[in-house]
Design a protein around this motif. Structure first.
Motif, short mmCIF file in Angstrom:
data_model
loop_
_atom_site.label_atom_id
_atom_site.label_comp_id
_atom_site.label_asym_id
_atom_site.label_seq_id
_atom_site.Cartn_x
_atom_site.Cartn_y
_atom_site.Cartn_z
N GLU A 27 28.42 91.04 115.87
CA GLU A 27 28.41 92.50 115.88
C GLU A 27 27.47 93.07 114.82
O GLU A 27 26.68 93.98 115.10
N LEU A 28 27.53 92.52 113.60
CA LEU A 28 26.69 93.01 112.52
C LEU A 28 25.21 92.73 112.80
O LEU A 28 24.35 93.57 112.52
N ILE A 29 24.90 91.56 113.35
CA ILE A 29 23.52 91.23 113.67
C ILE A 29 22.97 92.16 114.73
O ILE A 29 21.83 92.64 114.65
N LEU A 30 23.78 92.46 115.75
CA LEU A 30 23.34 93.37 116.80
C LEU A 30 23.10 94.76 116.23
O LEU A 30 22.12 95.43 116.60
N MET A 31 23.98 95.21 115.31
CA MET A 31 23.80 96.51 114.68
C MET A 31 22.49 96.55 113.90
O MET A 31 21.77 97.56 113.93
N LYS A 32 22.17 95.47 113.21
CA LYS A 32 20.94 95.43 112.42
C LYS A 32 19.73 95.48 113.33
O LYS A 32 18.73 96.15 113.02
N PHE A 33 19.78 94.78 114.46
CA PHE A 33 18.67 94.81 115.40
C PHE A 33 18.45 96.22 115.95
O PHE A 33 17.32 96.71 116.03
N ILE A 34 19.53 96.88 116.33
CA ILE A 34 19.43 98.25 116.85
C ILE A 34 18.86 99.18 115.78
O ILE A 34 18.01 100.03 116.06
N TYR A 35 19.31 98.98 114.55
CA TYR A 35 18.86 99.82 113.44
C TYR A 35 17.36 99.66 113.19
O TYR A 35 16.61 100.63 113.08
N THR A 36 16.91 98.40 113.13
CA THR A 36 15.50 98.16 112.85
C THR A 36 14.61 98.56 114.03
O THR A 36 13.46 98.98 113.84
N SER A 37 15.13 98.45 115.24
CA SER A 37 14.34 98.79 116.42
C SER A 37 14.01 100.27 116.49
O SER A 37 13.05 100.67 117.14
N GLN A 38 14.80 101.08 115.82
CA GLN A 38 14.56 102.52 115.83
C GLN A 38 13.28 102.88 115.09
O GLN A 38 12.75 103.98 115.26
N TYR A 39 12.79 101.99 114.23
CA TYR A 39 11.69 102.33 113.33
C TYR A 39 10.41 101.55 113.63
O TYR A 39 9.55 101.43 112.78
N ASP A 40 10.29 101.02 114.87
CA ASP A 40 9.06 100.28 115.15
C ASP A 40 7.90 101.20 115.47
O ASP A 40 6.76 100.75 115.62
N ASN A 41 8.15 102.50 115.59
CA ASN A 41 7.09 103.45 115.91
C ASN A 41 6.50 104.07 114.64
O ASN A 41 5.29 104.18 114.50
N CYS A 42 7.35 104.47 113.71
CA CYS A 42 6.89 105.16 112.49
C CYS A 42 7.69 104.67 111.30
O CYS A 42 8.92 104.65 111.34
N LEU A 43 7.01 104.26 110.25
CA LEU A 43 7.65 103.75 109.04
C LEU A 43 7.15 104.52 107.83
O LEU A 43 5.99 104.91 107.76
N THR A 44 8.05 104.73 106.87
CA THR A 44 7.70 105.41 105.63
C THR A 44 7.87 104.44 104.47
O THR A 44 8.84 103.69 104.42
N TYR A 45 6.93 104.46 103.52
CA TYR A 45 6.93 103.55 102.39
C TYR A 45 6.86 104.34 101.09
O TYR A 45 6.23 105.40 101.03
N ARG A 46 7.50 103.83 100.09
CA ARG A 46 7.33 104.41 98.76
C ARG A 46 7.20 103.28 97.75
O ARG A 46 7.69 102.18 97.94
N ARG A 47 6.52 103.58 96.66
CA ARG A 47 6.19 102.57 95.66
C ARG A 47 7.45 102.13 94.90
O ARG A 47 8.33 102.93 94.58
N ILE A 48 7.53 100.84 94.63
CA ILE A 48 8.60 100.29 93.80
C ILE A 48 8.05 100.04 92.40
O ILE A 48 7.00 99.41 92.23
N TYR A 49 8.73 100.57 91.41
CA TYR A 49 8.38 100.30 90.02
C TYR A 49 9.32 99.23 89.47
O TYR A 49 10.54 99.45 89.40
#
Length: 375
Positions: A116-138
């Protein structure tokens, strides 16, 4: 650079700027090296000509777009998401993602909750294959008084698999902040907090196997911490009332700063003395679940700490007591008392070859030029 579920290092390689998806190894092998996968590519063809390509999916580079949002933050957009799709539909995409992300097939995973958790993660990540936002890590600064060198670690999180955590030191506290997240605790949250002022004296190995004995020790320290916090709050309230009662300023404020500095220095000195004590035998108590049975059997020192737990969607978050276990300079663990679970963390050691990472100023300037060309 940070995105929804992966860290993205940027490199200049010839006439290309490449953003690599920075993935932990397959669960539960925390000591294995990180994995890399190209996510986008900026092709610098001429001085006033550049193209952005999305590298996501299995059909090769295709048209993309990049945009600066604000300082230290930008986004990429795929203009041809059909390149991300597979002929077998979502089922084939899920099975391919599962092999790449987890190194196994669905048939290998028998635990229903884990599925169940793996399927949730797949659905979650699949939502962002079109547009991704990045910010710098310090990355956090390092001090000679730190228990170990701060930095990035990969750690086990039960059925969620491996996640990336940044360890930092703040006086008498150490914090583990999630760089990658899951359906329960998202990225950016403080997953563990270690109280360096309260080391734990664990029993010998035979008694340590008894979970109730470990629980008794930890809960006694939690009560002590709570009482100290109440006393500190009461003392602070008394000082505030005293200052309000007088018309002139209080005593020289420099004396207060000096006292605080002495207290901090004393704490740091004590921590330095305990920094590398003789190793002692260590074993997980019976009933504590560990994804990685190959954890170290000796440790240097243990501290009281708290871990953040929550329901799906980060609902009802709460901090629960636990034990921080320092194994060596590159590995530590955390026993989640309430969950009866153990997380093992291993330092991320990465070096890029045949590529030169651009400076912050140089990369920001390149992004501005590329965006101006796109508009």
């Amino acid at each position: 650079i940070l995105c929804a579920l992966s860290a993205i290092p940027l490199q200049v390689d010839g006439l290309f700027i490449i953003g690599w998806m920075y993935l932990p190894p397959h669960d539960p092998h925390v000591d294995d090296p990180m994995r890399f996968k190209p996510l986008f590519r900026i092709h610098l063809m001429e001085r006033k000509c550049a193209t952005v390509e999305c590298m996501y999916g299995h059909k090769g580079p295709h048209n993309g777009h990049i945009q600066i949002l604000k300082k230290d933050e930008f986004s990429t957009k795929c203009n041809q998401t059909d390149h991300h799709r597979m002929s077998g539909g979502r089922q084939e995409e899920f099975r391919t993602w599962l092999r790449e992300e987890w190194g196994r097939t669905l048939e290998d995973i028998f635990h229903e909750h884990m599925q169940e958790l793996i399927l949730m993660k797949f659905i979650y990540t699949s939502q962002y294959d079109n547009c991704l936002t990045y910010r710098r890590i310090y990355l956090p600064p390092s001090s000679p008084d730190d228990l170990i060198k701060p930095g990035l670690f990969k750690g086990t999180y039960g059925s969620h698999g491996l996640e990336i955590v940044m360890l930092s030191f703040h006086g008498k506290k150490a914090k583990g902040t999630k760089i990658t997240g899951d359906p329960n605790i998202p990225a950016g949250q403080q997953t563990v907090e270690i109280d360096l002022a309260h080391p734990l004296q664990l029993p010998d190995v035979e008694n340590l196997r008894d979970f109730s004995e470990l629980s008794r020790i930890v809960l006694e320290v939690r009560e002590q911490v709570w009482q100290e916090e109440q006393e500190e709050e009461h003392r602070q309230e008394e000082e505030d009332r005293s200052q309000q009662a007088v018309s002139q300023p209080a005593a020289n404020p420099l004396s207060g700063e000096g006292a605080e500095g002495e207290e901090t220095a004393a704490g740091a000195e004590g921590m330095t003395q305990d920094k590398a004590p003789a190793s002692r035998p260590f074993v997980l108590p019976m009933g504590v679940i560990s994804r990685n049975e190959d954890y170290p059997r000796t440790c240097r020192i243990c501290f009281y700490g708290t871990g953040l737990i929550a329901g799906h969607g980060f609902t009802s978050p709460e901090r629960t007591p636990g034990v921080f276990v320092l194994f060596d300079d590159d590995r530590f663990g955390f026993i989640w008392l309430e969950l009866k679970s153990f997380s093992l963390y291993s330092r991320i050691k990465v070096s890029f070859q045949n590529a030169e990472a651009p400076s912050r100023e140089a990369f920001d300037e390149m992004l501005k030029n590329i965006q101006s060309l796109a508009t």
